[in-house]
Design an enzyme around this catalytic site. Sequence first.
Site, mmCIF file in Angstrom:
data_model
loop_
_atom_site.group_PDB
_atom_site.id
_atom_site.type_symbol
_atom_site.label_atom_id
_atom_site.label_comp_id
_atom_site.label_asym_id
_atom_site.label_seq_id
_atom_site.Cartn_x
_atom_site.Cartn_y
_atom_site.Cartn_z
ATOM 1 N N LYS A 167 44.613 30.968 54.513
ATOM 2 C CA LYS A 167 46.010 31.558 54.619
ATOM 3 C C LYS A 167 45.976 32.944 54.029
ATOM 4 O O LYS A 167 45.278 33.291 53.169
ATOM 5 C CB LYS A 167 47.103 30.671 53.708
ATOM 6 C CG LYS A 167 47.352 29.402 54.314
ATOM 7 C CD LYS A 167 48.365 28.505 53.304
ATOM 8 C CE LYS A 167 48.723 27.165 53.842
ATOM 9 N NZ LYS A 167 49.440 26.514 53.132
ATOM 10 N N HIS A 170 49.376 36.927 50.664
ATOM 11 C CA HIS A 170 50.909 37.523 50.558
ATOM 12 C C HIS A 170 51.390 37.899 49.132
ATOM 13 O O HIS A 170 50.769 37.600 48.454
ATOM 14 C CB HIS A 170 51.564 36.663 51.494
ATOM 15 C CG HIS A 170 51.773 35.335 50.763
ATOM 16 N ND1 HIS A 170 53.014 35.153 49.672
ATOM 17 C CD2 HIS A 170 51.538 34.223 51.253
ATOM 18 C CE1 HIS A 170 52.969 33.822 49.476
ATOM 19 N NE2 HIS A 170 52.102 33.274 50.351
ATOM 20 N N HIS A 173 51.344 35.451 46.328
ATOM 21 C CA HIS A 173 50.323 35.277 45.472
ATOM 22 C C HIS A 173 50.051 36.531 44.631
ATOM 23 O O HIS A 173 49.395 36.370 43.498
ATOM 24 C CB HIS A 173 48.773 35.293 46.469
ATOM 25 C CG HIS A 173 48.830 34.203 47.377
ATOM 26 N ND1 HIS A 173 49.074 34.349 48.714
ATOM 27 C CD2 HIS A 173 48.854 32.856 47.338
ATOM 28 C CE1 HIS A 173 49.066 33.060 49.350
ATOM 29 N NE2 HIS A 173 48.850 32.271 48.327
#
Length: 660
Positions: A167, A170, A173
């Site tokens: 993933k 973004h 995080h």
Amino acid sequence: MASPAAPKTLSLPNLQAYLEGLGMPTPVPTFPAADPVHNPNDIYRSFIAAALENLIDCDRALVYESLQLTSTPSKGDLVLVVPRLRLKDAKANELAAELASEFPVLPLVNPPLARDSFLQFFYSPKILPRVILPFIHERRASYGRRTTSEQKKKRAIVEFSSPNIAKEFHAGHLRSTIIGAFIANLYETMGWDVVRINYLGDWGKQFGLLAVGWERYGSEELLKAQPLKHLLDVYVRINAEFKPEEAASKQARDEGRDTAEIESRGLFAERNAFFKRMEDGDPGALALWKRFRDISIERYIDIYARLGITFDVYTGESQVNPATVAEAESILKERGVCEPDKGSWIIDFSKHGAKHLGTAILRGRTGTTTYLLRDVAAILDRAKQYSFDEMLYVVSSEQDSYFQRVFKTVQLMGYPDLAAKLKHVNFGKVMGMSTRLGKVELLSDILDKCASAMHDVMRTNAVKYAQVSDPDAVADTIGITAVMVQDMSGKRINNYPFDITRMTSFEGDAGPYLQYCHARLASISRKAKQAGIDPGDGGDIDYSYLEDDHSAALLRLMAQYPDVVGTAFKNLEPSTILTYLFRLAHQLSSSYDVLQVVGAPEGHGAALARAALYENARQVLGNGMRLLGIKPVDRQVPPQSVFPHSVFPSRQSADAKSRM
């Protein structure tokens, strides 16, 4: 009064000798909580507490601890909170007045002032620069740090960032990453041995769902061009298909119905079957898992490098020792903590004095492990490997209950001392973010936008721009600072809405303001040295030029830095450090025009003293920025006049259990 040549303050004997030269009696009084070699305020506290000890019948340690920093400089540098002395038959107001009248002459401080039930102490502006500047100058980058011998060091594990593999990284995080990095820096600053761990979400049923999505929607061409972006798109598509099944299972569970039939078909079955293949060691399943894991880690390392963040260990749920998993499960069964339930093994916490934690699955009906079991096993592994004194999980407050379950499980296993070493450092979420719904702003894109915005502003001053050796790197650093400062501005527990416009704004107390302040101080130092004004080792400074109000205000703030770090260590709030740095920056802004260096009308002596003042202020500002994880820049364009005046004011005073 010129300073002694090369004052030495790095050891207690040398510090005492230096203070004796300033008219202070020696030795420095000792108190259990005092650390005068690392904190200049403790020098003041020790002498004041010793003087008060002779005036009142009270526990000496309590007298020391009752001397506190004030909330504003107008209330003094230290204040004695008289009610904290807990003296019977003594009226706080009367005692404060009595102590003020009887307090002996102490060169370090002006005569104290009684204000209601408080006794205010203001540092003597004559002695202040003679204590603070040598203290900072000799410590430089270590000012604000606590040094501890290797034999006495405690060890902390800080687990932070911890995104799910496959993933894209973004904005959500970012919070765990920068808060965790700050906490790791903070523990090191306070003398701890720190192990930084990035515990990747690289195992579990969410990967099974991604694998199913890859089989349907994966493209080798797109994976090669934009690896994580493509995997994120695949996950969003397959999750959209899975959502109705997941909702049906949740409804059945809420109604007390068995979910086995629902989860035995469709995407549920495909997802679970793939994860079961992983746990059983199927070569094909593990090959796909390893490929996506390697792609993810490579991309993450690039992002971390850009943020200036490093880890000691990259690990993940997949790396937990299977033997330890079996050991943990065996202990829980032997102690009757977990029990079988419809093919699963569960822990009913209500049977163990924690009704609010409900019921948690330890091993699913398909025989696969859960996050809870793997995390408990990871704790046992780390306890053996690192013998830690504390382990901190920097994870979103959305997982408060989960970590309470983890810690309670460790306690129920018969390890209460180990459970007491575990700490969940939570934080609010970035609102408006959802990987599952595809509503994410990729961090790399955010940083690119911020760097571009900074670069555009920098180009408005061609002369200054030409002086910057690597404008791209400077723009990127300032852009990252803007993002980090925006995130750290509030209490970490607070949620905040994601807003790229606000993130790149130059209004108010923003990241560029701190960078500008540091760059301006560096510029003052460069220009002073070019003009032959170099304070060198500080031995030839005439401190009498730093007894004015502006100099004293700066020095009083600079003296507070170790205490501010200590407060941040107690509350683990980045905003504690950030608020202090902006206070220091504001005070500096109000001083530049008054405390001139090059061309100072008072002459060379004043210029030399002020150059030392600004250089040490730059050191303190830089130390605080680095503690936050911000890299200070020494050159930044454009100068203040190019930005709006408001920018630089002159002021007077459960999807995958991603660790985020």
